[in-house]
Write an enzyme that holds these catalytic residues in place. Structure first.
Site, PDB file in Angstrom:
ATOM      1  N   THR A  85      38.788  37.007  35.174  1.00 45.35           N
ATOM      2  CA  THR A  85      37.485  35.932  36.168  1.00 45.35           C
ATOM      3  C   THR A  85      36.806  37.247  35.549  1.00 45.35           C
ATOM      4  O   THR A  85      36.179  37.742  36.846  1.00 45.35           O
ATOM      5  CB  THR A  85      37.975  36.601  37.498  1.00 45.35           C
ATOM      6  OG1 THR A  85      38.350  37.508  37.762  1.00 45.35           O
ATOM      7  CG2 THR A  85      39.163  35.400  37.639  1.00 45.35           C
ATOM      8  N   CYS A 262      38.367  46.011  35.813  1.00 46.15           N
ATOM      9  CA  CYS A 262      39.031  45.467  36.906  1.00 46.15           C
ATOM     10  C   CYS A 262      37.103  45.908  37.748  1.00 46.15           C
ATOM     11  O   CYS A 262      36.370  45.651  38.569  1.00 46.15           O
ATOM     12  CB  CYS A 262      40.010  45.939  37.323  1.00 46.15           C
ATOM     13  SG  CYS A 262      41.435  45.321  36.437  1.00 46.15           S
TER      14      CYS A 262
END
Length: 460
Positions: A85, A262
């Site tokens: 994502t 992340c």
């Protein structure tokens, strides 16, 4: 149990191999044919300690295989979705293209009673929308976020510190919870906390955890900025406040900040989602967290410039590290490479070395010079900067030996991972992040004693 894992990048490949290692029958699915070919041949496509071994074992046992055909996922009891994502190109929000595409491709192969378990880090509200897509098949969607640390991902998958499952209410949710308990039977047998909650909470657990860790790192780096202006030592400050049980010492290491695939993109996506929900003010501090983090990279490069009398143009600078953290070859948003590129842009002749990440770094930043051998990389350097805290640099590099290789004994410790006294005693001019040039009288004495000339200029 029979499981499928959709997406065989960092998260998916580790999850697939780890699930096979605890006895499940697993098929990994990905649209990248080259990646699947490598995995099916038992070759890990990236460096992660322990992955190669369990990958080989899984393939050899027949419990693990990989495919580009989504039809091969049919018949699995649980389908894990672990695709990326990334941050959107035109903003901070998360790009859900791959998540939506993975679920859409999986839907024709779902059966009533199947579980679709999302593991990707997504904005809150994503699971509810995907559940509506999955519902007509008779399958149940759950959200089961991952909490992997790169460098420890295999361990964190097999023996996690907690498990979280966001499930729908009613019998479907109860059934899904029971199945997930079977999937993670080895961890649950060790009394690993298993937290069952709703979709939104499960989604928020992951981003909230990352936001908290990022905030803690940027807090100590903000204190490093204050320390640099006052002569305080941020490492001693961190030790002192870290003894407070409410605070703790972990993630209070000041340096050039966090990176990777992340934390940076997740805190930005969290901010963007909060804005969409009309609650942007609730996490407005995350913008400052991001800004502090990026400032530390600039500061590290400036320390090298200052140490070289205000200019690095034409100087040889050796950068120790390219990966965003040790025990990984991941260079996504790597502070180490950011510093290297900044120095190159200022005219330095930059040589980068790293135990694992050189090939990845060269593909992205071919303008830099890369050398695999550490000592060869140090040869002729006018200044050295440590930007990834590999043991290869912080514990195994003897400062006296390093001094025989370089032109100039200037070291910038971008991770505050070296022993300043030992390096000064070997004749180096040491610069830390948020640390005074000479942090203690004993350090001065040791440095003078170890200096060939005793010249205080060497100790500045």
């Amino acid at each position: 149990m029979r499981l499928s894992v959709i997406g065989c990048g960092y998260l998916g490949a580790v999850h697939a191999a780890a699930m096979a290692s605890i006895g499940h029958d697993v098929v990994g699915i990905d649209v990248d044919a080259r990646k699947i070919e490598s995995l099916q041949a038992g070759r890990a496509p990236f460096f992660e300690p322990g992955l190669q071994e369990i990958l080989e074992d899984g393939i050899a046992s027949g419990r693990l295989r990989f495919s580009t055909d989504f039809a091969d996922a049919a018949g699995a009891a649980v389908h894990f979705v672990g695709v990326g994502t990334p941050q959107q190109k035109d903003g901070y929000a998360a790009d859900l293209t791959y998540v939506n595409a993975a679920v859409d491709a999986l839907i024709p192969h779902l059966n009533a009673g199947d579980i679709v378990a999302g593991k990707s880090t997504v904005p809150v509200g994503t699971a509810a929308a995907l559940a509506e897509k999955v519902a007509p098949t008779g399958a149940t969607l759950v959200w089961n976020p991952e909490f992997l640390r790169e460098g420890f991902a295999v361990q964190d998958t097999i023996d996690p510190d907690r498990l979280v499952a966001g499930v729908p209410t009613g019998p479907a949710g109860e059934q899904a919870t029971g199945i997930l308990r079977e999937v993670y039977h080895t961890a649950i047998a060790k009394d690993t906390p298993f937290i069952v909650t709703d979709y939104a909470t499960a989604e928020l657990v992951k981003v909230a955890a990352n936001a908290f860790l990022a905030t803690k790192i940027s807090f100590i780096n903000a204190m490093a900025e204050i320390a640099e202006s006052t002569g305080a030592d941020v490492t001693q400050l961190a030790d002192a406040i870290g003894h407070d049980a409410r605070i703790g010492r972990r993630f209070l290491g000041a340096g050039i900040g966090f990176g990777g695939g992340c934390l940076p993109k997740d805190i930005r996506a969290f901010s963007a989602r909060a804005e969409e929900l009309g609650r942007g003010e609730s996490v407005a501090f995350l913008r400052q967290v991001d800004e502090i983090n990026l400032r530390r990279r600039e500061r590290a490069a400036q320390l090298v410039v200052d140490a070289l009398d205000g200019s690095v143009h034409g100087k040889n600078v050796t950068v120790l590290g390219a990966a965003f953290k040790p025990h990984s070859d991941d260079i996504r948003d790597s502070p180490a490479l950011d510093v290297a590129v900044r120095l190159h842009g200022l005219g330095a002749n930059v040589t980068v070395t790293d135990p694992e990440a050189i090939d990845n770094a060269r593909r992205v930043h071919p303008q830099l010079t890369y050398v695999h051998d550490r000592d060869e990389a140090l040869a002729g350097a006018d200044a050295v900067i440590v930007v990834t805290e590999w043991d290869h640099y912080r514990r195994e590099l003897d400062p006296a030996h390093a001094a025989t290789l370089v032109n100039g004994t200037i070291v910038v410790d971008g991770r505050n991972c070296l022993d300043p006294a030992a390096w000064r005693a070997a004749g180096w001019t040491y610069h830390g992040m948020g640390r005074p040039r000479l942090s203690a009288l004993s350090d001065v004495s040791r440095a003078i004693a170890g200096s060939p000339s005793g010249n205080s200029a060497t100790l500045a």
